[in-house]
Design an enzyme around this catalytic site. Sequence first.
Site, PDB file in Angstrom:
ATOM      1  N   LYS A  22       0.858  -1.178   0.000  1.00  0.00           N
ATOM      2  CA  LYS A  22       0.000   0.000   0.000  1.00  0.00           C
ATOM      3  C   LYS A  22       0.896   1.230   0.000  1.00  0.00           C
ATOM      4  O   LYS A  22       1.723   1.405   0.899  1.00  0.00           O
ATOM      5  CB  LYS A  22      -0.908  -0.012   1.226  1.00  0.00           C
ATOM      6  CG  LYS A  22      -1.790   1.218   1.322  1.00  0.00           C
ATOM      7  CD  LYS A  22      -2.733   1.134   2.492  1.00  0.00           C
ATOM      8  CE  LYS A  22      -3.576   2.393   2.595  1.00  0.00           C
ATOM      9  NZ  LYS A  22      -4.534   2.300   3.694  1.00  0.00           N
ATOM     10  N   LYS A  28      -2.141  -1.503  -3.868  1.00  0.00           N
ATOM     11  CA  LYS A  28      -3.024  -0.344  -3.813  1.00  0.00           C
ATOM     12  C   LYS A  28      -2.206   0.938  -3.867  1.00  0.00           C
ATOM     13  O   LYS A  28      -1.220   1.025  -3.121  1.00  0.00           O
ATOM     14  CB  LYS A  28      -3.806  -0.415  -2.504  1.00  0.00           C
ATOM     15  CG  LYS A  28      -4.654   0.772  -2.187  1.00  0.00           C
ATOM     16  CD  LYS A  28      -5.189   0.640  -0.802  1.00  0.00           C
ATOM     17  CE  LYS A  28      -5.973   1.894  -0.466  1.00  0.00           C
ATOM     18  NZ  LYS A  28      -6.474   1.895   0.876  1.00  0.00           N
TER      19      LYS A  28
HETATM   20  C1  PBG Z   1      -6.819   3.594   5.476  1.00  0.00           C
HETATM   21  C2  PBG Z   1      -7.383   3.395   4.136  1.00  0.00           C
HETATM   22  C3  PBG Z   1      -7.287   4.303   3.083  1.00  0.00           C
HETATM   23  C4  PBG Z   1      -7.950   3.736   2.007  1.00  0.00           C
HETATM   24  C5  PBG Z   1      -8.451   2.498   2.402  1.00  0.00           C
HETATM   25  N1  PBG Z   1      -8.073   2.298   3.737  1.00  0.00           N
HETATM   26  C6  PBG Z   1      -6.721   5.656   3.011  1.00  0.00           C
HETATM   27  C7  PBG Z   1      -5.484   5.977   3.718  1.00  0.00           C
HETATM   28  O1  PBG Z   1      -4.571   5.169   3.823  1.00  0.00           O
HETATM   29  O2  PBG Z   1      -5.436   7.119   4.195  1.00  0.00           O
HETATM   30  C8  PBG Z   1      -8.088   4.393   0.667  1.00  0.00           C
HETATM   31  C9  PBG Z   1      -9.075   3.816  -0.269  1.00  0.00           C
HETATM   32  C10 PBG Z   1      -9.427   4.710  -1.381  1.00  0.00           C
HETATM   33  O3  PBG Z   1      -8.826   5.774  -1.604  1.00  0.00           O
HETATM   34  O4  PBG Z   1     -10.377   4.356  -2.097  1.00  0.00           O
HETATM   35  N2  PBG Z   1      -6.759   2.474   6.289  1.00  0.00           N
END
Ligand code: PBG
Length: 336
Positions: free
Chosen positions: A198, A253
Amino acid sequence: MSLSLPRRMRRNRSSAPLRALVRETTLTADDLIQPLFVRDGEPEPVASMPGVTRHSLASLIDECGRCAAAGIRAVAIFPCIPKERKDARGECGLADDNVLFAAVAVVKRAQPGLLVIADVALDPYADHGHDGILDASGGDVANDETVEVLCRLAVREAQAGADIVAPSDMMDGRIGAVRAALDAAGFERTLILSYAAKYASAYYGPFRDAVGSGTIAAPPDKRGYQMDPANIREAALEAQLDEDEGADIVMVKPAGPYLDVIRAVREATALPLAAYQVSGEYAQIHAASHLGWLDYERTRDESLLAIKRAGADMILTYFAREVAEAMRGDRRGSAG
Ligand code: PBG
């Protein structure tokens, strides 16, 4: 004049039946996972994500019914917590009245055949918007202390009926710890979908708007735990570690800007691979088509096909249900 060419590539493209025969990648509803937001209260639209709603429990059940009818196999549920409930340690995440637990339970009751994925991270619950608990200096997220809370959250989600728990926090060692906690609580059948690679991405903006986690005090930002967008070898290593710790499915992601990473992780592990087409990717396509600059449906469909082609077995996308519905319509249309 005609060229003397032994190979004319256009022959294989010369009709719709031929193109179908030689097509290398296909996308089906089986590949799509619908992310959904839930809150305690009436449904409300998310401004930066057209067509996306923060659902009430009742409207969430309706939406899951539509997803199941469209052939979607799984939904990923994220809670939206009112600001006044949040604190620095995200305590409300473990409270009995966390709307996520109720949401998981009512969806499983209404749609037992629909897989429910529950998010494991503290950002929806913490007033600073970070995925974990800050250390004493306030300058960093405390890894091991956070993992302990994540384990408790994951067990609560499994108790509520989640089929799959999905740690999205990027703390070190959390997959092994969550696996051990689930097993100790008797949930050895609950899967772990690990957000293995991520990235610290600008494409999460609209999601933070949706769950109200956008108030991050800087420093620190999320670059101390999410990955540097410049790195790819590190993604393979993250996936291997999560595999070793017991992840059932690993995820990359964002998806569209990271197709090379999807391919690299595909080659680094034999585990099923998910990719998350995130909120900013969704918002981009909506915005450009709203301005008349891109064809909405064709861009949407191409963006998903590209993620599948890169090597993803499944895609979390805010387009999931509507694309699955469009596929059903196409099949009926082409049957005649
Ligand atoms: C945080 C989380 C995020 C997303 C999913 N879980 C955002 C972040 O890390 O601040 C983003 C998903 C999206 O942008 O569609 N646990």
